[in-house]
Motif scaffolding. Structure first.
Motif, short mmCIF file in Angstrom:
data_model
loop_
_atom_site.label_atom_id
_atom_site.label_comp_id
_atom_site.label_asym_id
_atom_site.label_seq_id
_atom_site.Cartn_x
_atom_site.Cartn_y
_atom_site.Cartn_z
N GLU A 36 -11.42 3.94 -6.36
CA GLU A 36 -10.38 3.98 -5.32
C GLU A 36 -9.59 2.68 -5.24
O GLU A 36 -8.37 2.69 -5.14
CB GLU A 36 -11.00 4.27 -3.95
CG GLU A 36 -11.18 5.75 -3.71
CD GLU A 36 -12.15 6.00 -2.56
OE1 GLU A 36 -12.16 5.20 -1.61
OE2 GLU A 36 -12.90 6.98 -2.65
N ARG A 37 -10.32 1.58 -5.28
CA ARG A 37 -9.62 0.30 -5.15
C ARG A 37 -8.75 -0.01 -6.37
O ARG A 37 -7.68 -0.58 -6.25
CB ARG A 37 -10.61 -0.83 -4.86
CG ARG A 37 -11.06 -0.83 -3.40
CD ARG A 37 -11.75 -2.12 -3.01
NE ARG A 37 -13.08 -2.22 -3.60
CZ ARG A 37 -14.18 -1.73 -3.03
NH1 ARG A 37 -14.13 -1.16 -1.85
NH2 ARG A 37 -15.34 -1.85 -3.63
N GLU A 51 -5.63 2.13 -6.01
CA GLU A 51 -4.74 1.61 -4.97
C GLU A 51 -3.97 0.38 -5.48
O GLU A 51 -2.76 0.25 -5.27
CB GLU A 51 -5.61 1.23 -3.77
CG GLU A 51 -4.84 0.97 -2.50
CD GLU A 51 -5.78 0.47 -1.42
OE1 GLU A 51 -6.63 1.26 -0.97
OE2 GLU A 51 -5.68 -0.71 -1.05
N GLY A 83 -1.47 1.44 -8.19
CA GLY A 83 -0.35 2.13 -7.55
C GLY A 83 0.59 1.16 -6.86
O GLY A 83 1.81 1.27 -7.00
N GLY A 84 0.03 0.21 -6.16
CA GLY A 84 0.84 -0.79 -5.45
C GLY A 84 1.63 -1.65 -6.42
O GLY A 84 2.83 -1.92 -6.22
N ALA A 118 -3.81 7.11 -9.89
CA ALA A 118 -2.60 6.38 -9.47
C ALA A 118 -1.34 7.05 -9.98
O ALA A 118 -0.30 7.04 -9.32
CB ALA A 118 -2.67 4.93 -9.94
#
Ligand code: ATP
Ligand code: MG
Length: 422
Positions: free
Chosen positions: A48-49, A52, A55-56, A85
């Motif tokens: 998940e991290r 994230e 994606g960012g 992502a």
């Protein structure tokens, strides 16, 4: 100019158990093809991290490059996270399976299910072949042309893949026409401030190449960064400036780019047809290690003695006990005797010795921590040098090592073979 962010994946990195060298390599590689790096990140092996973060980064930059987490184990989740992502599905890469089967067969091992996992790639991704391992890398594309490139964590697999495949691909994709070439001049025995004084006007005048001075243990580097359409043009910009700096600094420049002091010392001695021995006390073999780090050292470097105990200095190097009693083990006299003993007993033309107080304990007011003597003996005699070095134990040892090699380099340069009658 297209931009990228770099993501190093690995829980070991976050725990401080592993130093992230991959990011530095990738950042330099991108600078070399004229891509801007706007951020670097570290993240654990957490799907998940990672998703994230990737994606960012894709919102801010034109692309993301990750290293690590492509292996066959359950904690390798980079690929899944990147698919998350990008909202991409997966496919199995038949060629990657075949390559793995061949690799495993040649090693007499069986391909397991978790290895097959490595051949699963995001849909539409471009494969980056792994010449040195099982996990292929890839570049996954978003519809808007942004990309996520994933390369393995093992540094030599990563380096080959980035240099050989990823950079050419990015150059084509972004039509990159600018390249930055760096030329480094290494100096020994001159202070950073003195270099600055001698070339300050060049600094100010020259925008391309950009000039930077970098202090580094006992040596100081002058870096020239030339930016142009291609390597040749960048080199042509750098060359006249490098000549000017060489003219101004002259005698303190021992080499350039990948040349270390040990490399240069070995090369000079090789040209003379002479050989080198080493006697070390407080550096515990570091001088020999620097020399043997250079490929092909064996035709010049005959060997080294780590003579830590006084008794060893006497037995192996023939240092007279009364000299140790009179002057102390940390003295110019004993350093000279150690060097001469190494030269005689190892049968070399030259020898370098180091003896000192590395600390943190063992210092006295007369012989404080950081006091080091290095001696050089060659065909024309012995010289001993007193050094007062700063830093903690490991730094004193490293600085003593560099200094000993630097002093040897100076003598080799000042005493051309056959220059003096003996
Ligand atoms: P493998 O197939 O070996 O599992 P991988 O792509 O999954 O490769 P990792 O498991 O993340 O990569 O890392 C493998 C090894 O590579 C690490 O144990 C470490 O020694 C080295 N490594 C990983 N990331 C870095 C990094 N950022 N800097 C330096 N070394 C690294
Ligand atoms: Mg792994």
């Amino acid at each position: 100019v297209p931009s990228a962010e770099i993501v190093a994946v690995g829980t070991e990195l976050l725990l401080g158990q592993l130093v992230d060298t991959n990011t530095a390599f990738i950042a330099q590689a991108l600078a070399g093809i004229g891509m801007d790096v706007h951020g670097t990140h570290t993240v654990g092996d957490n799907r998940e991290r990672i998703a994230e973060l990737v994606g960012g980064a894709l919102e801010r930059a034109d692309g993301v490059i990750t290293s690590g987490g492509l292996g066959p184990t359950v904690d390798d989740v980079t690929k899944e996270a990147v698919c998350d992502a990008l909202g991409a599905g997966t496919r199995v890469d038949g060629e990657a399976i075949e390559a793995m089967e061949a690799l495993f067969a040649s090693a007499g091992r069986e391909l397991r299910e978790n290895n097959r996992k490595q051949a699963i790639l995001p849909h539409g991704a471009t494969v980056l072949k792994n010449a040195h391992g099982t996990a292929p890398g890839f570049v996954a594309w978003r519809a808007d042309g942004k990309f996520v490139a994933c390369v393995p964590g093992v540094p030599f697999e990563m380096k080959a893949m980035v240099a050989g495949q990823l950079l050419p691909l990015l150059e084509r994709h972004f039509h990159l026409r600018e390249t930055i070439v760096t030329h480094t001049l290494h100096t020994f025995g001159i202070a950073e401030s003195e270099i600055d004084h001698r070339i300050a006007d060049l600094f100010e005048q020259s925008d391309n190449p950009k000039i930077a001075v970098l202090a580094h243990r006992f040596t100081c580097d002058v870096k020239l960064n030339g930016k142009a359409q291609n390597r040749e043009e960048a080199q042509a910009l750098i060359a006249p400036m490098a000549d000017e700096i060489r003219a101004r600094l002259g005698a303190v420049i021992y080499g350039s780019d990948s040349e270390t002091l040990a490399f240069v010392v070995l090369q000079l001695m090789r040209e003379r047809g002479e050989r080198l021995g080493v006697a070390e006390s407080c550096t515990g073999g570091l001088v020999s290690a620097e020399l043997t780090a250079v490929a092909g050292a064996s035709d010049v470097f005959v060997g080294g003695v780590v003579a830590y105990d006084n008794d060893t200095k006497t037995r192996v190097l023939g240092v007279p006990p009364k000299r140790i009693a009179e002057f102390g083990a940390v003295s110019g006299e004993v350093a000279s005797d150690m060097a001469q003993g190494a030269r005689t007993n190892l049968g070399s033309d030259w020898a370098v010795s180091v003896t000192g107080v590395a600390g943190p304990s063992g210092g006295t007011s007369e012989k404080p921590v950081g006091l080091v003597y290095a001696a050089i003996v060659g065909p024309y005699g012995v010289t001993a040098h007193r050094l007062q070095l700063s830093g903690e134990r490991a730094q004193v040892q490293q600085r003593a090592t560099i200094h000993a090699l630097g002093l040897l380099w100076r003598r080799l340069r000042a005493e051309p073979k056959g220059a003096r009658e003996t």
